[in-house]
Design an enzyme around this catalytic site. Structure first.
Site, mmCIF file in Angstrom:
data_model
loop_
_atom_site.group_PDB
_atom_site.id
_atom_site.type_symbol
_atom_site.label_atom_id
_atom_site.label_comp_id
_atom_site.label_asym_id
_atom_site.label_seq_id
_atom_site.Cartn_x
_atom_site.Cartn_y
_atom_site.Cartn_z
ATOM 1 N N SER A 173 0.829 -1.204 0.000
ATOM 2 C CA SER A 173 0.000 0.000 0.000
ATOM 3 C C SER A 173 0.864 1.255 0.000
ATOM 4 O O SER A 173 1.661 1.461 -0.910
ATOM 5 C CB SER A 173 -0.963 -0.042 1.193
ATOM 6 O OG SER A 173 -1.956 0.938 1.088
ATOM 7 N N ASP A 229 -10.198 -3.708 -4.977
ATOM 8 C CA ASP A 229 -9.418 -2.661 -4.310
ATOM 9 C C ASP A 229 -9.625 -1.331 -5.042
ATOM 10 O O ASP A 229 -9.438 -1.265 -6.257
ATOM 11 C CB ASP A 229 -7.937 -3.047 -4.334
ATOM 12 C CG ASP A 229 -7.034 -2.049 -3.606
ATOM 13 O OD1 ASP A 229 -7.538 -1.032 -3.098
ATOM 14 O OD2 ASP A 229 -5.822 -2.307 -3.559
ATOM 15 N N HIS A 262 -8.032 -4.911 -0.828
ATOM 16 C CA HIS A 262 -6.845 -4.188 -0.386
ATOM 17 C C HIS A 262 -6.416 -4.695 1.000
ATOM 18 O O HIS A 262 -7.251 -4.959 1.857
ATOM 19 C CB HIS A 262 -7.150 -2.694 -0.304
ATOM 20 C CG HIS A 262 -5.933 -1.863 -0.024
ATOM 21 N ND1 HIS A 262 -5.065 -1.450 -1.016
ATOM 22 C CD2 HIS A 262 -5.417 -1.384 1.146
ATOM 23 C CE1 HIS A 262 -4.091 -0.736 -0.478
ATOM 24 N NE2 HIS A 262 -4.273 -0.688 0.831
#
Length: 356
Positions: free
Chosen positions: A194, A288, A318
């Protein structure tokens, strides 16, 4: 304690026969030609029920992010963890030299011998996360790839907005590359998930752009790459799948309080020198909000001639590494990343040896 109990509850629920899990999860969710993984749907349903109420404060979110590591990969035996620090020079928001907290993970199979090393940066929207929250993933990567993993903390927004976190990441990577003997590193990769994947990618690019040695390989799990983006996956998966688009927008305001323009000089989707990047592994999740920009970056890297392995895990969301201890498809995705890391470091180690 709460998350350890929750892990046991989830493990029991996910062990139920598929028809019972479907009743718990609700109707099958299909979007954009993909079907949400049933186990992930069960997890999201339970977490959604527990999360009802007022939005938690940033302090509470940070605490929960660290505690939620109990839901991730189970503690991996045979991997030693050693707290350490990484010195960094003065820079943005840092008037004098300092040191970043870090943890070095060493798999038993490596012993005292030199090995590949991954410098890892945790996720959390540039505002959450720590070496504690990323410990299960780092242990899993060290164990499965058979390499050392150095997890490095960086300053968090909003207390330390851009470019503080990036400066820390680039400085930490540069220090490891110039002191590789201290870490018994034959070759050095950089990676993260991320926001941490963004820092890994941009730090590798910054060093190369400054004509400094950069990482030999980049491991990027569901990266954020395009601040301020609208539409596409950010709209299709705006809510209901863990990370919400509104959360992304809050994190972007924390990280970029003066607007998105400051990130443009280091935003990889807009630079004209992507060809200087090392080989990359870019993984995305089907459900996501950040999916499209991660895949667009993989395409841009490939178009620039950079060797890229791009994976989409269509049924996942995610932050799937956080479910890898209880969701088989998430565990498989983490194992895929570990295999790519092992292969990437092995290839670059041979190339390095051949050029010496």
């Amino acid at each position: 304690m709460v998350f350890r109990v929750l892990r046991r509850v989830l493990a029991a629920l996910l062990a139920l026969p598929r028809p019972l899990k479907r009743r718990l999860a609700g109707p099958e969710i299909t979007r954009d030609g993909q079907t949400l993984d049933l186990d992930v749907q069960v997890v999201l349903r339970l977490l959604g029920l527990l999360a009802r109420g007022e939005e938690p404060s940033l302090v509470d979110q940070r605490r929960a992010t660290d505690e939620a590591a109990a839901l991730s990969v189970a503690t991996t035996s045979g991997v030693a963890a050693r707290p350490t620090t990484v010195p960094v020079p003065a820079g943005p928001g840092r008037d004098v030299p300092g040191a970043l907290s870090a943890c070095l993970y060493e798999p038993a199979e490596v012993g005292d011998a030199p090995s590949g090393l991954l410098v890892h940066f945790h996720g959390g929207g540039f505002a959450l996360g720590s070496i504690a929250s990323s410990a299960p993933l780092c242990r899993a990567l060290a164990h499965q790839a058979g390499v050392r993993v150095l997890s490095v903390e960086y300053r968090l927004a909003p207390e330390h907005p851009f470019p503080a976190g990036l400066a820390d990441a680039a400085s930490a990577l540069h220090h490891v590359l110039t002191h590789r003997d201290e870490f018994r590193a034959t070759t050095v990769a950089v990676g993260g998930d991320s926001a941490g994947a963004n820092l890994a990618l941009t730090a590798a690019h910054q060093l190369a752009r400054r004509d400094l040695e950069t990482a030999s390989f980049v491991l990027a799990l569901y990266p954020v790459t395009d601040a301020g983006r609208q539409g596409g996956s950010r709209e299709t998966f705006a809510e209901g799948f863990g990370l919400r688009t509104v959360d992304i927008e809050v994190f972007e305001r924390y990280y970029l309080p003066d607007g998105i323009e400051p990130i443009r000089p280091t935003g990889l989707l807009e630079v004209d020198d992507l060809a200087i990047m090392p080989p990359c592994y870019v993984a995305t999740a089907g459900f996501d909000p950040l999916r499209d920009e991660g895949e667009e970056l993989a395409g841009a890297l490939r178009a620039a001639g950079v060797p890229v392995v791009s994976r989409r895990f269509p049924g996942l969301v995610h932050g799937y590494a956080g479910f890898a201890g209880i969701v088989p498809t998430a565990r498989d995705a983490v194992l895929d990343a570990a295999s790519a890391l092992r292969a990437g470091l092995a290839l670059t180690t041979r190339e390095r040896a051949g050029s010496m």
